[in-house]
Motif scaffolding. Structure first.
Motif, PDB file in Angstrom:
ATOM      1  N   THR A   9      38.997  22.835  51.106  1.00 59.99           N
ATOM      2  CA  THR A   9      40.003  22.521  52.543  1.00 59.99           C
ATOM      3  C   THR A   9      41.177  22.035  51.639  1.00 59.99           C
ATOM      4  N   GLU A  10      40.970  21.021  50.512  1.00 59.85           N
ATOM      5  CA  GLU A  10      41.881  20.651  49.805  1.00 59.85           C
ATOM      6  C   GLU A  10      42.939  21.861  49.150  1.00 59.85           C
ATOM      7  N   LEU A  11      42.387  22.828  48.550  1.00 68.10           N
ATOM      8  CA  LEU A  11      43.113  24.061  47.937  1.00 68.10           C
ATOM      9  C   LEU A  11      43.915  24.651  49.018  1.00 68.10           C
ATOM     10  N   LEU A  12      43.332  24.914  50.309  1.00 66.69           N
ATOM     11  CA  LEU A  12      43.956  25.526  51.233  1.00 66.69           C
ATOM     12  C   LEU A  12      45.170  24.940  51.720  1.00 66.69           C
ATOM     13  N   GLY A  13      45.007  23.401  51.860  1.00 66.77           N
ATOM     14  CA  GLY A  13      46.248  22.706  52.084  1.00 66.77           C
ATOM     15  C   GLY A  13      47.535  22.956  51.103  1.00 66.77           C
ATOM     16  N   LEU A  14      46.990  22.945  49.761  1.00 68.94           N
ATOM     17  CA  LEU A  14      48.177  22.893  48.803  1.00 68.94           C
ATOM     18  C   LEU A  14      48.621  24.475  48.915  1.00 68.94           C
ATOM     19  N   LEU A  15      47.858  25.379  49.106  1.00 69.51           N
ATOM     20  CA  LEU A  15      48.447  26.877  49.351  1.00 69.51           C
ATOM     21  C   LEU A  15      49.228  27.006  50.547  1.00 69.51           C
ATOM     22  N   SER A  16      48.737  26.268  51.679  1.00 70.53           N
ATOM     23  CA  SER A  16      49.711  26.354  52.944  1.00 70.53           C
ATOM     24  C   SER A  16      50.823  25.752  52.751  1.00 70.53           C
ATOM     25  N   ASP A  17      51.030  24.315  51.849  1.00 70.34           N
ATOM     26  CA  ASP A  17      52.339  23.662  51.828  1.00 70.34           C
ATOM     27  C   ASP A  17      53.185  24.671  50.884  1.00 70.34           C
ATOM     28  N   ALA A  18      52.656  25.320  49.876  1.00 74.17           N
ATOM     29  CA  ALA A  18      53.456  26.178  48.966  1.00 74.17           C
ATOM     30  C   ALA A  18      54.041  27.514  49.752  1.00 74.17           C
ATOM     31  N   LYS A  20      54.785  27.993  52.927  1.00 78.65           N
ATOM     32  CA  LYS A  20      55.369  27.840  54.588  1.00 78.65           C
ATOM     33  C   LYS A  20      56.830  28.517  54.618  1.00 78.65           C
ATOM     34  N   PRO A  21      56.995  29.083  55.752  1.00 83.17           N
ATOM     35  CA  PRO A  21      56.060  29.181  57.056  1.00 83.17           C
ATOM     36  C   PRO A  21      54.999  30.039  57.174  1.00 83.17           C
ATOM     37  N   ALA A  22      55.139  30.852  55.990  1.00 76.44           N
ATOM     38  CA  ALA A  22      53.783  32.267  55.945  1.00 76.44           C
ATOM     39  C   ALA A  22      52.622  31.342  56.448  1.00 76.44           C
ATOM     40  N   GLN A  23      51.716  32.125  56.855  1.00 70.12           N
ATOM     41  CA  GLN A  23      50.290  31.483  57.187  1.00 70.12           C
ATOM     42  C   GLN A  23      49.207  31.794  56.163  1.00 70.12           C
ATOM     43  N   VAL A  24      48.492  30.843  55.910  1.00 66.83           N
ATOM     44  CA  VAL A  24      47.301  31.038  54.902  1.00 66.83           C
ATOM     45  C   VAL A  24      45.970  31.097  56.000  1.00 66.83           C
ATOM     46  N   HIS A  25      45.139  32.170  55.721  1.00 68.14           N
ATOM     47  CA  HIS A  25      43.791  32.151  56.398  1.00 68.14           C
ATOM     48  C   HIS A  25      42.734  32.209  55.579  1.00 68.14           C
ATOM     49  N   HIS A  26      41.704  31.541  55.869  1.00 73.43           N
ATOM     50  CA  HIS A  26      40.520  31.312  55.402  1.00 73.43           C
ATOM     51  C   HIS A  26      39.522  32.482  56.004  1.00 73.43           C
ATOM     52  N   GLU A  27      39.071  33.430  55.243  1.00 73.05           N
ATOM     53  CA  GLU A  27      38.287  34.564  55.741  1.00 73.05           C
ATOM     54  C   GLU A  27      37.084  34.018  55.642  1.00 73.05           C
ATOM     55  N   ASP A  28      36.222  33.864  56.711  1.00 75.68           N
ATOM     56  CA  ASP A  28      34.803  33.542  56.759  1.00 75.68           C
ATOM     57  C   ASP A  28      34.110  35.079  56.635  1.00 75.68           C
ATOM     58  N   GLU A  79      54.298  34.627  43.429  1.00 74.73           N
ATOM     59  CA  GLU A  79      54.819  33.735  42.615  1.00 74.73           C
ATOM     60  C   GLU A  79      54.806  32.201  42.858  1.00 74.73           C
ATOM     61  N   GLN A  80      54.948  31.591  44.396  1.00 72.59           N
ATOM     62  CA  GLN A  80      54.781  30.475  44.976  1.00 72.59           C
ATOM     63  C   GLN A  80      53.057  30.082  44.740  1.00 72.59           C
ATOM     64  N   LEU A  81      52.264  30.926  45.007  1.00 75.48           N
ATOM     65  CA  LEU A  81      50.825  30.528  44.941  1.00 75.48           C
ATOM     66  C   LEU A  81      50.491  30.435  43.453  1.00 75.48           C
ATOM     67  N   LEU A  82      50.871  31.108  42.456  1.00 77.87           N
ATOM     68  CA  LEU A  82      50.417  30.680  41.118  1.00 77.87           C
ATOM     69  C   LEU A  82      51.239  29.772  40.471  1.00 77.87           C
ATOM     70  N   LEU A  83      52.388  29.311  41.109  1.00 75.07           N
ATOM     71  CA  LEU A  83      53.015  27.978  40.639  1.00 75.07           C
ATOM     72  C   LEU A  83      52.382  27.039  41.226  1.00 75.07           C
ATOM     73  N   VAL A  84      51.924  26.926  42.497  1.00 74.51           N
ATOM     74  CA  VAL A  84      51.148  25.783  42.923  1.00 74.51           C
ATOM     75  C   VAL A  84      49.740  25.480  41.914  1.00 74.51           C
ATOM     76  N   VAL A  85      48.991  26.730  41.791  1.00 77.75           N
ATOM     77  CA  VAL A  85      47.910  26.542  41.076  1.00 77.75           C
ATOM     78  C   VAL A  85      48.022  25.929  39.816  1.00 77.75           C
ATOM     79  N   GLU A  86      49.196  26.422  39.072  1.00 74.43           N
ATOM     80  CA  GLU A  86      49.336  26.025  37.650  1.00 74.43           C
ATOM     81  C   GLU A  86      49.767  24.486  37.557  1.00 74.43           C
ATOM     82  N   ARG A  87      50.432  24.074  38.667  1.00 73.75           N
ATOM     83  CA  ARG A  87      50.909  22.412  38.805  1.00 73.75           C
ATOM     84  C   ARG A  87      49.860  21.596  38.791  1.00 73.75           C
TER      85      ARG A  87
END
Length: 217
Positions: A9-18, A20-28, A79-87
């Motif tokens: 959930t913490e990772l999903l929050g970081l990705l969503s913030d990175a 925005k406004p695009a949507q991030v969905h966790h696929e069960d 680009e945004q997703l890779l940067l937030v993971v690297e940070r």
């Protein structure tokens, strides 16, 4: 909420913030992503890494997740997703040479994407044994930070290389002069996975004296 779910959930929050406004969905399992989800996150595996002891005994796990971007803004999202993971240094991206057979194709299905390792530590109670009638000699393994430098055959530092000790789930990146600091076990002989410009090698080095030098030849 369990500790593994909280880490996801913490990772999903970081990705969503990175993104925005695009949507991030966790696929069960069995639940496809909605059409308007520009980023999809899938759980790939949960593996046992080992045990450690900090504030009590811990079971160290590694959660592996796939992050996939799609649509007309796919490259910008990547680009945004890779940067937030690297940070956030607790996460590490699975490099090209580390995939299990067929793992990438099964995890990234429609767009572009990458896999990320998420370290998780679960506290647990160790079972107490019967009374000890004889003196017990025990040894404990304590994690430590190893600092060193990655150099080429001319002793020139190699920057932007990914370095991970086999005894740790976290990778680090060498700085502009090739220096790095990585978490590892207390073993004198350490084995490392080192990736330089897309090429990965398994390397070993003695850490009896620090800083340690890893030579890329």
């Amino acid at each position: 909420m369990g500790i593994v779910q909280a880490s996801l959930t913490e990772l999903l929050g970081l990705l969503s913030d990175a993104v925005k406004p695009a949507q991030v969905h966790h696929e069960d399992e069995g639940e496809p992503s909605p059409p308007d989800a520009a980023v999809t996150v899938r759980t790939v595996a949960l593996n046992r890494v080992g045990r450690s002891r900090r504030k009590g005994p811990l079971l160290d796990l590694e959660l592996k997740v796939a992050i996939e971007a799609r649509g007309p803004e796919c490259l910008t999202l990547m680009e945004q997703l890779l940067l937030v993971v690297e940070r956030h240094s607790q996460y590490s991206v699975v490099s090209a040479g580390e995939f299990e057979p067929g793992e990438y194709q099964a995890s990234i299905r429609e767009g572009l994407g990458f896999l990320v390792r998420v370290p998780v530590s679960l506290p647990f109670e160790e079972p107490s044994g019967p009374p000890v009638l004889e003196p017990l000699i025990a040894s404990t393994t304590v994690a430590r930070r190893i600092h060193g430098r990655l150099v080429d055959i001319h002793n020139k530092g190699i920057p932007n290389a990914y370095i991970r000790a086999h005894s740790s789930a976290t990778a680090v990146v060498s700085d502009a002069t090739g220096h790095f600091e990585v978490l590892a076990s207390a073993d004198e002989l350490q084995h490392f996975a080192v990736a330089v410009r897309g090429t990965e090698r398994e390397m070993s080095a003695s850490t009896s004296s620090l800083p340690v030098t890893i030579r890329w030849e």
